[in-house]
Design a protein around this motif. Structure first.
Motif, short mmCIF file in Angstrom:
data_model
loop_
_atom_site.label_atom_id
_atom_site.label_comp_id
_atom_site.label_asym_id
_atom_site.label_seq_id
_atom_site.Cartn_x
_atom_site.Cartn_y
_atom_site.Cartn_z
N TYR A 151 45.80 32.60 39.52
CA TYR A 151 44.92 33.04 38.45
C TYR A 151 44.35 31.81 37.75
N GLN A 190 42.86 30.59 33.99
CA GLN A 190 42.86 30.98 32.59
C GLN A 190 42.19 29.90 31.75
N PRO A 250 43.90 35.58 31.77
CA PRO A 250 43.84 35.11 33.16
C PRO A 250 42.92 35.99 33.99
N PHE A 307 41.90 36.83 38.14
CA PHE A 307 42.43 36.75 39.49
C PHE A 307 41.55 35.86 40.37
N LEU A 341 47.34 29.39 37.13
CA LEU A 341 48.67 29.99 37.14
C LEU A 341 49.03 30.47 38.54
#
Lengths: 111, 111
Positions: A35, A37, A43, A45, A87
Motif C-alpha cells: 500500500y 500512504q 493507505p 492499494f 506499507l
C-alpha cells in the motif's frame, strides 16, 4: 509472532529507481500486499502477490519469494509525488480475515 | 463501484468523554469490515474486524468497542476516552480477494 520488517526511511532522486524490501515470517503465509500512504491520508492499494515472481503495474512492480519470506516493491522513473510511506502487509492463515501490517517505509524523493 | 465513507474527518475530545465513529460502505453486500488505528509515525494496528451483521472480533483488549448494526455500517465507540486513544482511525472493507480498501480516516485528538 508475525513480524514484518521493512526499512524505516529511504531517500531517492527524481527519475531514479528505488527498491523497498519487506521480510516476513513464512509460517502461515497466504498473500502479500503493498500500500501507498501519503502523509495525513489513508493507505491506497498498490499490488498483491501470492505466488512467486514479479507483478508489474506501470512504474510499480512487486516481487515475492515465498521460500525466503521476502518481497520488494520496485518504483521506476521516480516522481516527486511518489514521496510517501509504503506499507507491506501479509495475510496469514490464522483463521482471521485480516492483514498484518509492517510499520512502513517513508520514501523521500529529492529533485 | 464501491465507496467507503467515514465521519467525522477530525475530532478533538477531552479525556473521559465518549466516542462514536461511523463507517459506511456503498456498492457491495456483506463485506468484511475492519477498524485500524495508526499512531503518529507508526504502522496500522488492527482493532476490530467483522464478517457479518452483529459479528465482531476484537484484536486488542482496550476501552474501545465496535458494532455492526447493518450490513454496510461499522461503528467504533468508547465510553471514556484515554489520552492514548489519540490517533488516526481507519475503516476498511474487503471481499473474497481480501484486498482491503480504506476509508479517508478520522483524526482523533484526546486532550
Amino acid at each position: 509472532g508475525q513480524n514484518i520488517d521493512q526499512p524505516t526511511e529511504m531517500t531517492a532522486t527524481e527519475g531514479a529507481i528505488v527498491q523497498i524490501n519487506c521480510t516476513y515470517q513464512t509460517s502461515g503465509f497466504n498473500g502479500l500486499f503493498w500500500y501507498q500512504q501519503h502523509a495525513g491520508e489513508a493507505p491506497t492499494f498498490l499490488s498483491y502477490n501470492v505466488l512467486d515472481g514479479l507483478e508489474e503495474k506501470g512504474r510499480f512492480s512487486s516481487f515475492l519469494s515465498r521460500s525466503k519470506g521476502y518481497s520488494y516493491l520496485l518504483l521506476k522513473e521516480l516522481q516527486m509525488k511518489d514521496s510517501a510511506s509504503y506499507l507491506c502487509a501479509v495475510r496469514f492463515t490464522t483463521g482471521r480475515r485480516a492483514l498484518t501490517f509492517g510499520s512502513g517505509t517513508r520514501l523521500q524523493v529529492q529533485p | 463501484s464501491q465507496t467507503i465513507h467515514q465521519w467525522p474527518a477530525t475530532l478533538v475530545q477531552p479525556v473521559g468523554s465518549p466516542l462514536s465513529l461511523e463507517c459506511t460502505v456503498e456498492g457491495t453486500s456483506n463485506p468484511n469490515l475492519y477498524w485500524y488505528r495508526q499512531a503518529a509515525g507508526r504502522g496500522l494496528q488492527l482493532l476490530f474486524y467483522s464478517v457479518g451483521i452483529g459479528q465482531i472480533s476484537s484484536e486488542v483488549p482496550q476501552n474501545l468497542s465496535a458494532s455492526r448494526p447493518q450490513d454496510r455500517q461499522f461503528i467504533l465507540s468508547s465510553k471514556k476516552l484515554l489520552l492514548s486513544d489519540s490517533g488516526f482511525y481507519l475503516c476498511a472493507w474487503s471481499m473474497s480477494t481480501d484486498t482491503q480498501y480504506f476509508g479517508p480516516g478520522t483524526r482523533l485528538t484526546v486532550l
